[in-house]
Write an enzyme that holds these catalytic residues in place. Structure first.
Site, mmCIF file in Angstrom:
data_model
loop_
_atom_site.group_PDB
_atom_site.id
_atom_site.type_symbol
_atom_site.label_atom_id
_atom_site.label_comp_id
_atom_site.label_asym_id
_atom_site.label_seq_id
_atom_site.Cartn_x
_atom_site.Cartn_y
_atom_site.Cartn_z
ATOM 1 N N HIS A 122 0.872 -1.176 0.000
ATOM 2 C CA HIS A 122 0.000 0.000 0.000
ATOM 3 C C HIS A 122 0.913 1.232 0.000
ATOM 4 O O HIS A 122 2.008 1.186 0.563
ATOM 5 C CB HIS A 122 -0.829 -0.059 1.287
ATOM 6 C CG HIS A 122 -1.911 0.962 1.412
ATOM 7 N ND1 HIS A 122 -1.668 2.279 1.704
ATOM 8 C CD2 HIS A 122 -3.250 0.839 1.317
ATOM 9 C CE1 HIS A 122 -2.812 2.931 1.788
ATOM 10 N NE2 HIS A 122 -3.804 2.081 1.548
ATOM 11 N N ASP A 199 2.701 -4.332 8.232
ATOM 12 C CA ASP A 199 1.508 -3.527 7.979
ATOM 13 C C ASP A 199 0.318 -4.487 8.034
ATOM 14 O O ASP A 199 0.077 -5.247 7.113
ATOM 15 C CB ASP A 199 1.634 -2.872 6.600
ATOM 16 C CG ASP A 199 0.334 -2.242 6.117
ATOM 17 O OD1 ASP A 199 -0.698 -2.410 6.796
ATOM 18 O OD2 ASP A 199 0.354 -1.606 5.060
ATOM 19 N N GLN A 202 -5.132 -5.033 7.128
ATOM 20 C CA GLN A 202 -6.226 -5.908 6.690
ATOM 21 C C GLN A 202 -6.414 -7.123 7.608
ATOM 22 O O GLN A 202 -7.197 -8.015 7.298
ATOM 23 C CB GLN A 202 -5.958 -6.409 5.256
ATOM 24 C CG GLN A 202 -5.940 -5.317 4.205
ATOM 25 C CD GLN A 202 -7.307 -4.674 4.006
ATOM 26 O OE1 GLN A 202 -8.349 -5.237 4.371
ATOM 27 N NE2 GLN A 202 -7.327 -3.486 3.430
ATOM 28 N N LYS A 225 -11.077 -0.577 9.952
ATOM 29 C CA LYS A 225 -11.237 -1.749 9.085
ATOM 30 C C LYS A 225 -11.693 -2.964 9.886
ATOM 31 O O LYS A 225 -11.766 -4.063 9.363
ATOM 32 C CB LYS A 225 -9.931 -2.026 8.345
ATOM 33 C CG LYS A 225 -9.630 -0.933 7.313
ATOM 34 C CD LYS A 225 -8.352 -1.160 6.545
ATOM 35 C CE LYS A 225 -8.164 -0.017 5.541
ATOM 36 N NZ LYS A 225 -6.908 -0.106 4.807
ATOM 37 N N CYS A 365 -4.527 2.386 -4.055
ATOM 38 C CA CYS A 365 -3.384 2.815 -3.236
ATOM 39 C C CYS A 365 -2.180 1.910 -3.441
ATOM 40 O O CYS A 365 -1.396 1.684 -2.505
ATOM 41 C CB CYS A 365 -3.729 2.854 -1.740
ATOM 42 S SG CYS A 365 -4.902 4.119 -1.343
HETATM 43 C C1 LIG Z 1 -5.958 0.652 4.608
HETATM 44 C C2 LIG Z 1 -4.552 0.241 4.542
HETATM 45 C C3 LIG Z 1 -3.527 1.082 4.974
HETATM 46 C C4 LIG Z 1 -3.783 2.480 5.481
HETATM 47 O O1 LIG Z 1 -4.584 2.469 6.608
HETATM 48 P P1 LIG Z 1 -5.140 3.861 7.201
HETATM 49 O O2 LIG Z 1 -6.185 3.443 8.165
HETATM 50 O O3 LIG Z 1 -5.686 4.617 6.029
HETATM 51 O O4 LIG Z 1 -3.991 4.551 7.817
HETATM 52 C C5 LIG Z 1 -2.240 0.611 4.911
HETATM 53 N N1 LIG Z 1 -1.958 -0.615 4.459
HETATM 54 C C6 LIG Z 1 -2.908 -1.468 4.047
HETATM 55 C C7 LIG Z 1 -2.536 -2.832 3.585
HETATM 56 C C8 LIG Z 1 -4.242 -1.058 4.058
HETATM 57 O O5 LIG Z 1 -5.189 -1.894 3.643
#
Ligand SMILES: *Cc1c(COP(=O)(O)O)cnc(C)c1O
Length: 407
Positions: A122, A199, A202, A225, A365
């Site tokens: 992302h 990260d 998800q 999320k 993104c």
């Molecule tokens: C949504 C997402 C982000 C960013 O998350 P925010 O809540 O917008 O800071 C980063 N990495 C992944 C894989 C995402 O799905």
């Protein structure tokens, strides 16, 4: 698997799912962008402002103590949810993006150091590293992927070395839903003394998470999320590492003593929480975690796997569709991205929207990943616990309609 009745019961807790868009029942399958919120979460926001609202930690009055107690309680709840050793390892941030920025600006990076990310990332796990590499004259290395989008691990082993300062990888790709073998990546990185940030935007509520078992150094995720509010998230970090890195922002709350000669910092986690935090967001998030735990992460995971399996089966029958990410639903979370013939993803998305279906379209993104597949964008469908097989049938029929209209 959930029974029909269970799903109906879950759905009935989400007021927005009863809404119609353009006179069609809403089919919300944009959950990788953000999930809808159950009524408990919505009510918890009102209840916070009508019974708790006060600033935390420094107040001695009743409401301030109550707010502080509730915030610290959620910190412990999150500690348990991700199985961290201590609640002081849970740092509240604005979300995944801020958590990654925090690590990128706080760890020590020197000229010539290397940072490893992947093709799947992302933008929020790309750009902060690019900026830091520019500033510090460090080098960014990218793990390539195969044609289905899976990381090429042998290439990762080629990239990693004693020069690697940190490896920063997504746990689940927000475009392909691919679940990366993060445990392997973490242990390999540690052999070379590199730190690892995952990260996990998800992940929580979709996969069971045990940060101690993963032995991960940093783990980032957001509340919105996982049925919680926007503007609040967490950075998990190992205590001994957090203690030894620089604060991210400075001001109130993160200090122990301030004088013009010398300022000393607070203990963890407050050292990284300058200023008044999103108190409401934190407390409401606690309610979202209760919601998830009541259903059970394992149950959500299995159900979403069934939805994905069914969606892959149905959608792959459409003539001219290109599904990305391979067909093995067991290696993926409930996300499926595609293109339909030569149609532009915006055109497909707009007609689906007119039929009541909320999907995401565009670069998602992840522009480097779009370049890899030689496309400008994709249509992304992403499931949540309240989606149904019937909705997948409706999506299937609607895509046939899109073809009829546009081709
Ligand atoms: C949504 C997402 C982000 C960013 O998350 P925010 O809540 O917008 O800071 C980063 N990495 C992944 C894989 C995402 O799905």
């Amino acid at each position: 698997m959930f029974s029909q009745k269970t799903i109906q019961k879950i759905r009935s807790q989400f007021p927005i799912l009863e809404k119609k868009v353009y006179s069609y029942p809403l089919v919300y399958i944009d959950n990788a962008a953000t999930t809808q919120k159950p009524i408990q979460v919505i009510q918890s926001s009102e209840s916070y402002y009508s019974t708790i609202n006060a600033n935390i930690h420094r107040g001695l009055h009743f409401l301030s103590q109550k707010a502080t107690y509730n915030v610290e309680n959620v910190r412990k709840k999150i500690q348990n949810f991700i199985q961290a050793k201590s609640s002081s390892e849970i740092i509240f941030t604005k979300g995944t993006t801020e958590s990654i920025n925090l690590v990128a600006s706080s760890i020590e990076i020197k000229k010539g150091d290397e940072i490893i990310i992947s093709y799947l990332e992302h933008h929020s796990n790309i750009v902060p590293w690019q900026i830091i590499c520019d500033k510090k004259e460090a080098n960014l290395k990218i793990i390539p992927i195969n044609n289905d989008g899976f990381l090429q691990l042998d290439y990762f082993e080629f990239l990693i070395s004693e020069r690697t300062k940190i490896v920063s990888i997504s746990h689940i790709s927000n475009v392909l839903g691919i679940i990366n073998p993060v445990k392997k990546i973490i242990s390999k990185s540690h052999e070379y003394g590199a730190l690892v940030l995952i990260d996990g935007a998800q992940v929580p509520s979709n996969l069971e998470l045990n940060v101690q078992d993963l032995d991960v150094d940093f783990y980032a995720f957001s509340a919105h999320k996982m049925y919680g509010p926007t503007g609040i998230g967490v950075l998990y970090g190992k205590k001994e590492i957090l203690e030894n890195i620089e604060p991210y922002q400075s001001g109130g709350e993160m200090i122990k003593n301030v004088s013009f000669e010398k300022t000393t910092y607070s203990n963890l986690p407050f050292k990284f929480e300058a200023g008044t935090p999103n108190i409401e967001g934190i407390i409401v998030w606690g309610t979202a975690i209760d919601f998830v735990e009541k259903i059970g992460v394992k149950n959500i995971q299995f159900y979403k796997e069934e939805l994905l399996k069914y969606a892959i089966q149905r959608l792959s029958c459409i003539d001219g569709i290109k599904l990305y990410g391979g067909n093995d639903y067991r290696k993926r979370s409930g996300i499926i991205s595609f293109n339909l013939s030569k149609l532009h993803c915006f055109d497909v998305g707009s007609i689906l929207d007119r039929l009541g279906i909320a999907v995401r379209t565009g670069h998602l993104c992840a522009q480097p990943l779009m370049n890899f597949f030689h496309v400008e964008g994709m249509v992304r469908v992403s499931f949540s616990v309240y989606n149904t097989f019937k909705e997948i049938d409706y999506l299937f029929n609607s895509l046939l309609k899109v073809k009829k209209i546009l081709l």
